[in-house]
Scaffold this active site. Structure first.
Site, PDB file in Angstrom:
ATOM      1  N   LYS A   1       0.838  -1.209   0.000  1.00  0.00           N
ATOM      2  CA  LYS A   1       0.000   0.000   0.000  1.00  0.00           C
ATOM      3  C   LYS A   1       0.867   1.251   0.000  1.00  0.00           C
ATOM      4  O   LYS A   1       2.078   1.170   0.274  1.00  0.00           O
ATOM      5  CB  LYS A   1      -0.914  -0.019   1.227  1.00  0.00           C
ATOM      6  CG  LYS A   1      -0.180   0.027   2.555  1.00  0.00           C
ATOM      7  CD  LYS A   1      -1.119  -0.264   3.725  1.00  0.00           C
ATOM      8  CE  LYS A   1      -0.365  -0.204   5.052  1.00  0.00           C
ATOM      9  NZ  LYS A   1      -1.192  -0.710   6.168  1.00  0.00           N
TER      10      LYS A   1
ATOM     11  N   TYR B   1      16.311  30.622   8.080  1.00  0.00           N
ATOM     12  CA  TYR B   1      15.099  31.304   8.566  1.00  0.00           C
ATOM     13  C   TYR B   1      15.139  31.484  10.081  1.00  0.00           C
ATOM     14  O   TYR B   1      15.599  30.594  10.806  1.00  0.00           O
ATOM     15  CB  TYR B   1      13.858  30.492   8.210  1.00  0.00           C
ATOM     16  CG  TYR B   1      13.422  30.635   6.777  1.00  0.00           C
ATOM     17  CD1 TYR B   1      13.119  31.904   6.239  1.00  0.00           C
ATOM     18  CD2 TYR B   1      13.284  29.526   5.966  1.00  0.00           C
ATOM     19  CE1 TYR B   1      12.699  32.032   4.923  1.00  0.00           C
ATOM     20  CE2 TYR B   1      12.869  29.643   4.648  1.00  0.00           C
ATOM     21  CZ  TYR B   1      12.576  30.901   4.131  1.00  0.00           C
ATOM     22  OH  TYR B   1      12.158  31.019   2.834  1.00  0.00           O
TER      23      TYR B   1
END
Ligand SMILES: *Cc1c(COP(=O)(O)O)cnc(C)c1O
Length: 349
Positions: free
Chosen positions: A35, A244
């Site tokens: 999956k 940042y």
């Protein structure tokens, strides 16, 4: 080198499947869970590799994934759909010969009305309370359904990665109570359940993470290596900051490498200032904030700035990185970015 490269060792996946297959008795079949695009590694390539290794039954989450696996494998192998028979999927289930694991009375009705005679299994809820037919509902429909001949009865363990958890025995007892005497093939164990021992194996096991090198299958061979290219490097002076929010500040002269991958590639912002990358055997701390497309790494201690740095490899598994990010190896794998070049290694086969 232009892009980040995710190397996927298909031989290791096959070896891990064989190792898990050997943990159960000869009359127990071992399926493969592919999956979520085989946990991010590529369902088509992975399913073909596992079919060559001997897997005959596959599990996916939804019908669309089943379609991709059917396309890769062709007719023959059984492809089971864990989410069952959802509205709108009837044609795909029919045309591609997918086997839905029916989860509710609604799905049972839908399937038997739309596709009488078409293969199906039933997922039973033995205590996880997530997916599957409840014990009382099962009591009511079992006599009729067993007549229709389900391919399999299955259930899923909530705490199999904790061998001492009381829930394992409780669910095992419930599964016996709901399925003993039906004479139908039964499946109960994913990777964790296989490791709990033979009582949990029944007729068919369903390993996923253990194929891809993640906990709790500690003996697994390593499957993934993720190498990230260094785009640029610079010297920073004491007191200068990087990235940042000035997320890291140099206390001494430092060399900072800027690497081409970020949170858009599955490197969680949660590992800002809290992970290492590797130049061969030498650890290099990730410094500052993870940006969308970039991370910054302290390479001051290296003799020269390398062309690439590894974030997954021999020194750092998907679970190690999961620990740094406050998550699990499963989520690291299924978050692996679409921008990575996927390179498949197949030496022995
Ligand atoms: C995901 C899943 C598996 C595989 O679990 P792993 O822990 O990855 O081995 C098996 N069965 C069901 C129902 C699942 O949802």
């Amino acid at each position: 080198m232009a892009t980040a490269t995710l190397s996927i060792d298909l031989d290791a996946i096959a070896a891990n499947w064989r190792a898990l297959d050997r943990l159960s008795a000869a009359n127990v079949q071992t399926a493969a869970v592919v999956k979520a695009d085989a946990y991010g590694l590529g369902a088509g390539r992975v399913a073909r590799t596992l079919a060559q290794a001997g897997a005959r039954r596959f599990f996916v989450a939804v019908a669309e994934e089943g379609a991709a696996v059917r396309q890769a494998l062709g007719p023959g192998p059984q492809i089971n759909i864990l989410s069952g028979h959802m509205a709108g999927d009837t044609e795909m289930i029919h045309d591609l010969e997918l086997t839905p694991m029916l989860n509710s009375l609604e799905q049972i009705t839908r399937h038997l009305e739309a596709l009488p005679g078409h293969d199906f299994g039933v997922q039973l809820d033995t205590g996880m309370n997530r997916l599957g037919v409840e014990p009382l509902e099962w009591q009511a429909v079992a006599p009729i359904l067993i007549e229709a001949g389900p391919a399999m009865l299955m259930s899923h363990l909530a705490c199999a990665d904790e061998p001492d958890h009381a829930m394992n025995q409780i669910q095992l007892d419930n599964f016996h109570e709901m399925t003993d005497g039906t004479g139908l093939p039964r499946s109960f164990a994913a990777t964790g359940g296989i490791l709990l021992g033979p009582k949990y194996h029944f007729d068919l096991t369903r390993p996923g993470i253990g194929l891809y090198g993640g906990r709790p299958h500690d003996m697994a061979e390593r499957v993934v290596t993720l190498s990230l290219p260094v785009i640029q490097s610079r010297e920073v002076a004491p007191g200068e900051s990087v990235g940042y929010s000035c997320g890291w500040e140099a206390e001494a002269p430092a060399v900072v490498a800027t690497v081409a991958a970020g949170y858009a590639d599955g490197l969680s912002r949660a590992i800002s200032n809290n992970a290492v990358l590797w130049d061969g055997n030498i650890p290099c701390p990730l410094i500052g904030r993870v940006s969308m497309d970039l991370i910054t790494v302290d390479v001051t201690h290296l003799a020269e700035v390398p062309k690439t740095l590894d974030i997954l490899g021999p020194h750092q598994t998907v679970d190690d990185l999961g620990d740094a990010a406050g998550t699990i190896g499963y989520e690291i794998l299924t978050s692996l970015g679409r921008r990575y070049t996927r390179r498949y290694q197949e030496r022995r086969g």
